[in-house]
Design an enzyme around this catalytic site. Structure first.
Site, short mmCIF file in Angstrom:
data_model
loop_
_atom_site.label_atom_id
_atom_site.label_comp_id
_atom_site.label_asym_id
_atom_site.label_seq_id
_atom_site.Cartn_x
_atom_site.Cartn_y
_atom_site.Cartn_z
CB ILE A 115 33.09 22.52 23.03
CG1 ILE A 115 34.28 22.93 24.04
CG2 ILE A 115 33.82 22.00 21.84
CD1 ILE A 115 33.84 22.56 25.35
CB CYS A 116 30.38 21.74 19.10
SG CYS A 116 29.67 20.87 17.78
#
Length: 324
Positions: A115-116
């Protein structure tokens, strides 16, 4: 009773809180919506020492177990990301304990994702080599520079390559988790989960609609800087290559080479981005009709306005206005 999907979210100090809690909530809601007839999700947070970690928001996240306590097969292995602000720029945080563990644990996982800025940890662990991947648009260039074997695409909300998933910034982890629910249980459950969470089941467009399209490097040539300022103030005028070169008192060939050297883009692409930026601001801040937006921004026609929005932002002017 069906066994739940085992989801492990790896956290470390400084991560974005929603990187961990966003996907966790999607899986939790999906489990509740699915009911007892289908295998739901068991989500656990793992940290290096099993202790709490302080997220970027200051909220402490309590771990369920240490990394070494994650044993046996893993259905879904996700790693959150962290970004630090350094001297006006951004730096992805790399926790080497986490990357070392990811390298060992990923082969036990049915699918692995980030994520990210967590993509930087997957890359550091060698898990993205030769694969397409995305991350937050702020650190995409850094990922590509540090890991040339990774085919970085800064625009998609998420990318799946086989059993390896990467996604953009923060809330896109929820989009990716919804796609995983759809893969596991079908589109109907993903849609029901999205409705429960008041989310789009599939978000339109890519990261470009949230980033700054004019984030080209500053020029060290006064003529180019002055011309860029002039372009922003004269978007409806003739901004062809020949007209801009003449204004800069350069041949078209020399001007094109110098402009690209100073801005890392072509004059035509820069002009289109400047006009698109103006159109975006008009859609966000006014109720002008599309013909007026197209004319005032220099894009000319509604047809051109639609074509540029589709090509550069992956959405329509009307959808963009509704969203922003």
């Amino acid at each position: 009773m069906p066994q739940p999907h085992h989801v492990v979210i790896v956290a470390f100090s400084g991560i974005e809180l929603l990187d961990a809690t966003g996907p966790a909530e999607v899986f939790s809601v999906a489990s509740r919506v699915a009911g007892t007839g289908r295998p739901g999700y068991l989500v656990r947070i793992a940290t290096a020492d099993g202790g709490p970690v302080t997220t970027s928001s200051g909220v402490r996240l309590i771990a369920d177990l240490t990394l070494d306590e994650v044993t046996g097969p893993i259905d879904t292995l996700l790693v959150a990301g962290a970004i630090e602000l350094v001297d006006g720029g951004v730096e992805p945080v790399i926790d080497h304990q986490v990357t070392d563990w990811l390298r060992r644990a990923a082969p036990r996982a049915r699918r692995t994702g980030s994520i990210c800025a967590g993509a930087h940890l997957l890359a550091a662990a060698g898990l993205l080599e030769g694969r397409p991947a995305t991350t937050h648009w702020l650190t995409a260039d850094r990922l590509a520079a540090e890991h040339p074997g990774v085919r970085v695409d800064p625009d998609p909300i998420f990318i799946r390559d086989g059993q390896v998933w990467t996604c953009a910034g923060v809330t896109s982890g929820m989009d990716m988790a919804l796609a995983m629910v759809a893969e596991d249980h079908g589109q109907d459950l993903a849609l029901a989960t999205a409705r429960m969470m008041v989310m789009y089941v599939k978000r339109s467009g890519g990261q470009s609609q949230f980033s700054v399209p004019l984030s080209v490097q500053s020029s060290s040539d006064d003529r180019i800087d002055e011309l860029r300022r002039w372009i922003a103030e004269h978007l409806t005028e003739d901004l062809s290559l020949e007209a801009l070169a003449a204004r800069a008192h350069l041949s078209t060939r020399h001007f094109t080479r110098l402009f690209h050297q100073r801005t890392s883009t072509t004059p035509a692409a820069y002009v289109e981005a400047a006009r698109l930026e103006a159109a975006r601001r008009l859609l966000e801040d006014s109720d002008r009709g599309l013909p007026e937006v197209a004319a005032t921004s220099g894009l000319g026609s509604v047809e051109t306005l639609h074509r540029v929005f589709r090509r550069r932002l992956g959405t329509t002017p009307a959808e963009y206005r509704r969203r922003f």
